[in-house]
Design an enzyme around this catalytic site. Structure first.
Site, mmCIF file in Angstrom:
data_model
loop_
_atom_site.group_PDB
_atom_site.id
_atom_site.type_symbol
_atom_site.label_atom_id
_atom_site.label_comp_id
_atom_site.label_asym_id
_atom_site.label_seq_id
_atom_site.Cartn_x
_atom_site.Cartn_y
_atom_site.Cartn_z
ATOM 1 C CG ASN A 108 40.620 31.991 30.226
ATOM 2 O OD1 ASN A 108 39.478 32.400 30.372
ATOM 3 N ND2 ASN A 108 41.304 31.450 31.205
ATOM 4 N N GLY A 133 39.075 39.547 33.030
ATOM 5 C CA GLY A 133 39.238 38.104 33.244
ATOM 6 C C GLY A 133 40.664 37.647 32.986
ATOM 7 C CG HIS A 190 46.510 41.363 36.558
ATOM 8 N ND1 HIS A 190 46.629 42.074 37.735
ATOM 9 C CD2 HIS A 190 45.553 40.436 36.785
ATOM 10 C CE1 HIS A 190 45.775 41.576 38.623
ATOM 11 N NE2 HIS A 190 45.114 40.580 38.071
#
EC number: 1.1.1.37
Length: 329
Positions: A108, A133, A190
């Site tokens: 990522n 994302g 998160h």
């Protein structure tokens, strides 16, 4: 007089979250019912993905949305982000079987470095960026660090899904509508280490903590339920939460653009050092928003248990940051 259209770029636009998101943006749910939008949709340069994106655009066209002033398909972030006023970075590399978290971070990091640089080069200087994302906080940090010419405050990560999950759990527990509950927040990353915190929350002006009055429920039911909700949905549906994630993205950006009227919401934002969180760490905080600018709610007392939970989620974030440091030059 009609407003000029705003440009909204969405990555991963042919994916599940994209499919739940785009129609609502075109319908005016994101920026208001009087704000025309142009959608600039990015997908990977893979023939199958681009074909799927064309199909999604055909469906968007078939809705004949009055507010939709244009929609374009892209495989290059340099064209997708051109003059974007809002960028929703939804596309990310999902975790495959046998994939270590470290590998996921690295995969990522490459995507969000490229996208951060593209935003830096071509987006509006006031672009509002929301990273959906995963790992969202660290992906937002990478994009922010890759865009030195844009203000750091333009980059945010989505904790609104966690916030909304916590809100609905509390509403069910105290048998009150979600609209009656205020001053709830979710601290941190998160991820399952997040800390949903209702110590300051009120329902119709009365303390939620006093109404629940059950520390065992807080620790053994509420925190794990909210923290592991994503996994529970995958377990039940076989796929990850898409509609609820899209809804949270809409809530986050709508509140950022249109304001919260003094109400608290949770946003993952670059820390200014508040509550001892190191500067620039993308961290979930309670915020209020006015005139397109968010402010961290200050002066909240952090008790020993809360400090322990905040330290735990911060430790994870700093470890993630360390894991991608070598990729940021």
């Amino acid at each position: 007089m009609a407003k000029a259209p705003m440009r909204v770029a969405v990555t991963g636009a042919a994916g599940q979250i994209g499919y739940s998101l785009l129609f609502r943006i075109a319908n005016g749910d994101l920026l208001g019912k009087d704000q025309p939008v142009i959608l600039q949709l990015l997908e990977i340069a893979d023939e199958k993905a681009q074909k799927a994106l064309k199909g999604v655009i055909m469906e968007i066209d078939d809705c004949a949305f009055p507010l939709l002033a244009g929609v374009t398909a892209h495989s290059d972030p340099m064209t997708a982000f051109k003059d974007a006023d809002v960028a929703l970075l939804v596309g990310a590399r999902p975790r495959g079987p046998g994939m270590e978290r470290k590998d996921l971070l690295e995969a990522n990091a490459q995507i969000f470095t490229v996208q951060g640089k593209a935003l830096d080069a071509v987006a509006s200087r006031n672009v509002k960026v929301l990273v959906v994302g995963n790992p969202a906080n660290t992906n937002a940090y990478i994009a922010m660090k890759s865009a030195p010419n844009l203000p750091a405050k333009n980059f945010t990560a989505m904790l609104r899904l966690d916030h909304n999950r916590a809100l609905s759990q509390i509403a069910a527990k105290i048998s009150k509508p979600v609209t009656s509950i205020e001053k709830l927040t979710v601290w941190g990353n998160h991820s399952p280490t997040m800390y949903p915190d209702y110590r300051f929350a009120t329902a119709d002006g009365k303390s939620v903590k006093e109404a629940i009055n059950d520390e065992v429920w807080n620790k053994d039911v509420f925190l794990p339920t909210v923290g592991k909700r994503g996994a529970a949905i995958i377990d039940a549906r076989g796929v990850s939460s898409a509609a609820s994630a899209a809804n949270a993205a809409i809530d986050h950006v709508r509140d950022w653009v249109l304001g919260t009227n003094g109400k608290w919401v949770t946003m993952g934002i670059p820390s200014d050092g508040s509550y001892g969180i190191p500067k620039d760490t993308i961290f979930g905080f309670p915020v209020t928003v006015e005139n397109g600018e968010y402010k961290i709610v200050q002066g909240l007392e952090i008790d020993a248990f809360s400090q322990e939970r905040i330290n735990l989620t911060l430790k994870e974030l700093l470890e993630e940051r360390e894991g991608v440091k070598h990729l940021l030059g």
